[in-house]
Design an enzyme around this catalytic site. Structure first.
Site, PDB file in Angstrom:
ATOM      1  N   SER A 135       0.859  -1.197   0.000  1.00 32.55           N
ATOM      2  CA  SER A 135       0.000   0.000   0.000  1.00 32.55           C
ATOM      3  C   SER A 135       0.887   1.236   0.000  1.00 32.55           C
ATOM      4  O   SER A 135       2.079   1.141   0.335  1.00 32.55           O
ATOM      5  CB  SER A 135      -0.846  -0.005   1.279  1.00 32.55           C
ATOM      6  OG  SER A 135      -1.534   1.215   1.440  1.00 32.55           O
ATOM      7  N   TYR A 148      -2.393   0.266  10.694  1.00 33.20           N
ATOM      8  CA  TYR A 148      -2.305  -0.201   9.306  1.00 33.20           C
ATOM      9  C   TYR A 148      -0.942   0.147   8.691  1.00 33.20           C
ATOM     10  O   TYR A 148      -0.338  -0.695   8.026  1.00 33.20           O
ATOM     11  CB  TYR A 148      -3.436   0.434   8.489  1.00 33.20           C
ATOM     12  CG  TYR A 148      -3.555  -0.082   7.071  1.00 33.20           C
ATOM     13  CD1 TYR A 148      -3.736  -1.440   6.802  1.00 33.20           C
ATOM     14  CD2 TYR A 148      -3.499   0.797   5.987  1.00 33.20           C
ATOM     15  CE1 TYR A 148      -3.865  -1.906   5.489  1.00 33.20           C
ATOM     16  CE2 TYR A 148      -3.628   0.338   4.673  1.00 33.20           C
ATOM     17  CZ  TYR A 148      -3.808  -1.018   4.435  1.00 33.20           C
ATOM     18  OH  TYR A 148      -3.930  -1.478   3.140  1.00 33.20           O
TER      19      TYR A 148
HETATM   20  P1  NAP Z   1     -11.329  -6.252   0.146  1.00 29.64           P
HETATM   21  O1  NAP Z   1     -12.294  -6.100  -0.966  1.00 29.64           O
HETATM   22  O2  NAP Z   1     -11.797  -6.044   1.545  1.00 29.64           O
HETATM   23  O3  NAP Z   1     -10.611  -7.678   0.024  1.00 29.64           O
HETATM   24  C1  NAP Z   1      -9.837  -8.224   1.068  1.00 29.64           C
HETATM   25  C2  NAP Z   1      -9.685  -9.705   0.841  1.00 29.64           C
HETATM   26  O4  NAP Z   1      -8.836 -10.235   1.864  1.00 29.64           O
HETATM   27  C3  NAP Z   1     -11.008 -10.451   0.907  1.00 29.64           C
HETATM   28  O5  NAP Z   1     -11.070 -11.383  -0.155  1.00 29.64           O
HETATM   29  C4  NAP Z   1     -10.944 -11.184   2.244  1.00 29.64           C
HETATM   30  O6  NAP Z   1     -11.629 -12.426   2.142  1.00 29.64           O
HETATM   31  C5  NAP Z   1      -9.447 -11.413   2.370  1.00 29.64           C
HETATM   32  N1  NAP Z   1      -9.046 -11.693   3.742  1.00 29.64           N
HETATM   33  C6  NAP Z   1      -9.167 -10.902   4.834  1.00 29.64           C
HETATM   34  N2  NAP Z   1      -8.746 -11.551   5.925  1.00 29.64           N
HETATM   35  C7  NAP Z   1      -8.364 -12.791   5.508  1.00 29.64           C
HETATM   36  C8  NAP Z   1      -7.863 -13.930   6.172  1.00 29.64           C
HETATM   37  N3  NAP Z   1      -7.681 -13.961   7.501  1.00 29.64           N
HETATM   38  N4  NAP Z   1      -7.567 -15.033   5.447  1.00 29.64           N
HETATM   39  C9  NAP Z   1      -7.761 -15.041   4.094  1.00 29.64           C
HETATM   40  N5  NAP Z   1      -8.232 -13.991   3.411  1.00 29.64           N
HETATM   41  C10 NAP Z   1      -8.538 -12.877   4.120  1.00 29.64           C
HETATM   42  O7  NAP Z   1     -10.121  -5.203  -0.030  1.00 29.64           O
HETATM   43  P2  NAP Z   1      -9.032  -4.989  -1.205  1.00 29.64           P
HETATM   44  O8  NAP Z   1      -8.919  -3.523  -1.372  1.00 29.64           O
HETATM   45  O9  NAP Z   1      -9.298  -5.831  -2.361  1.00 29.64           O
HETATM   46  O10 NAP Z   1      -7.716  -5.473  -0.426  1.00 29.64           O
HETATM   47  C11 NAP Z   1      -6.773  -6.344  -0.989  1.00 29.64           C
HETATM   48  C12 NAP Z   1      -5.380  -5.937  -0.524  1.00 29.64           C
HETATM   49  O11 NAP Z   1      -5.074  -4.641  -1.042  1.00 29.64           O
HETATM   50  C13 NAP Z   1      -5.206  -5.834   0.986  1.00 29.64           C
HETATM   51  O12 NAP Z   1      -3.942  -6.374   1.337  1.00 29.64           O
HETATM   52  C14 NAP Z   1      -5.226  -4.333   1.246  1.00 29.64           C
HETATM   53  O13 NAP Z   1      -4.520  -3.993   2.409  1.00 29.64           O
HETATM   54  C15 NAP Z   1      -4.538  -3.835  -0.008  1.00 29.64           C
HETATM   55  N6  NAP Z   1      -4.771  -2.437  -0.367  1.00 29.64           N
HETATM   56  C16 NAP Z   1      -6.027  -1.960  -0.566  1.00 29.64           C
HETATM   57  C17 NAP Z   1      -6.196  -0.615  -0.889  1.00 29.64           C
HETATM   58  C18 NAP Z   1      -7.559  -0.012  -1.098  1.00 29.64           C
HETATM   59  O14 NAP Z   1      -7.668   1.229  -1.096  1.00 29.64           O
HETATM   60  N7  NAP Z   1      -8.591  -0.789  -1.319  1.00 29.64           N
HETATM   61  C19 NAP Z   1      -5.087   0.223  -1.007  1.00 29.64           C
HETATM   62  C20 NAP Z   1      -3.822  -0.307  -0.806  1.00 29.64           C
HETATM   63  C21 NAP Z   1      -3.672  -1.639  -0.493  1.00 29.64           C
HETATM   64  P3  NAP Z   1     -12.492 -13.145   3.300  1.00 29.64           P
HETATM   65  O15 NAP Z   1     -13.068 -12.060   4.167  1.00 29.64           O
HETATM   66  O16 NAP Z   1     -13.525 -13.913   2.521  1.00 29.64           O
HETATM   67  O17 NAP Z   1     -11.519 -14.029   4.016  1.00 29.64           O
END
Ligand code: NAP
Length: 249
Positions: A135, A148
């Site tokens: 991130s 975070y």
């Molecule tokens: P999201 O839609 O909330 O997706 C998060 C995913 O992580 C879900 O599929 C969730 O699945 C999974 N997850 C959470 N806890 C888990 C666990 N204990 N075991 C296995 N899977 C788990 O958010 P996203 O934005 O796509 O996030 C994906 C990545 O991008 C994350 O690492 C986040 O920190 C990073 N990121 C996001 C942003 C943003 O602005 N959205 C920016 C920078 C980085 P389940 O709940 O079904 O397990």
């Protein structure tokens, strides 16, 4: 559950929504057999049916779950460490230890567990790739975000350490550090408070999951001598973790 080793296998953690789900679709379109992992198996099954992949339950915070997930994989060519997220926004003074624990367990220890378990298979593939979704919070500190930002810094340093440790081995490593992407990320961060989550993206044009998936697809399709080390990607409306161009009304 038997997964064939005939085609190249890409593993995507956290594929039940957002960036992971989009990445799974992109990698499947590139010809990978994609193994999708997360806790919400119903969503994974629908995705796996659509892309001809395999859905496997995975909780990266649970050692037994990671063992069960990783041992059934006959080979691994690509690993996308994507499972993760944030909980809450609080000053250090008001830090909630359980939220910190969730963020560190999921983003840091989760990435460590899955990567450790799959490294031998990635090396054996002869041309492995590890993509870790960190991130802008892995590069910057911002007020009320220390749980975070510390977790994402730690996850990123774990990933970057491997770049040196694996030198001479046939594994490439790419860190992708997004800014604001509209997914379920903020909904999870604010415990299901949709109004608060919507405010994060109000008045800006955020990135969408597909934007990051396309970058992952680009990284995975470079020739094997090309290692894209770090990619920082933000919406045009975002200059840093906390600085946005917001239009009102
Ligand atoms: P999201 O839609 O909330 O997706 C998060 C995913 O992580 C879900 O599929 C969730 O699945 C999974 N997850 C959470 N806890 C888990 C666990 N204990 N075991 C296995 N899977 C788990 O958010 P996203 O934005 O796509 O996030 C994906 C990545 O991008 C994350 O690492 C986040 O920190 C990073 N990121 C996001 C942003 C943003 O602005 N959205 C920016 C920078 C980085 P389940 O709940 O079904 O397990």
């Amino acid at each position: 559950m038997t997964i064939s080793a005939d085609s190249r296998i890409a593993v995507v953690t956290g594929a039940s929504s957002g960036i992971g789900e989009a990445a799974a679709r992109t990698l499947a379109a590139q010809g990978y057999h994609v193994v999708v992992g997360a806790r919400r198996l119903d969503r994974l099954r629908a995705l796996a049916d659509e892309i001809g992949g395999t859905a496997l339950e995975l909780d990266v915070t649970d050692e037994d779950s990671v063992d069960a997930f990783t041992t059934v994989l006959p080979r691994v060519d690509v690993l996308v460490n994507n499972a993760g997220g944030a909980k809450g926004l609080a000053t250090v003074l008001d830090a909630v230890e359980d939220d910190w624990r969730w963020m560190w367990e999921t983003n840091v220890i989760g990435t460590l567990r899955v990567t450790k378990a799959l490294l031998p298979k990635l090396i054996d593939s002869g041309d492995g790739l590890i993509v870790t979704i960190t991130s802008v919070a892995a590069f910057e500190a911002y007020d009320n975000g220390s749980g975070y930002t510390t977790a994402k810094h730690a996850q990123a340093v774990l990933h970057r350490t491997l770049r040196g440790e694996l030198l001479g081995k046939p594994v490439r490593l790419t860190e992708i550090a997004p800014g604001a992407v509209e997914t379920e990320f903020s909904l999870i961060r604010f415990e299901g408070d949709q109004e608060r989550a919507d405010k994060v993206y109000e008045g800006i044009t955020p990135l969408v999951a597909q934007d990051i998936a396309e970058i992952i697809g680009f990284v995975a399709s470079r020739p094997s001598h090309v290692n894209l080390d770090q990619i920082i990607v933000k919406p045009r409306d975002q200059a840093s973790a906390g600085r946005f161009n917001r239009t009102t009304g």
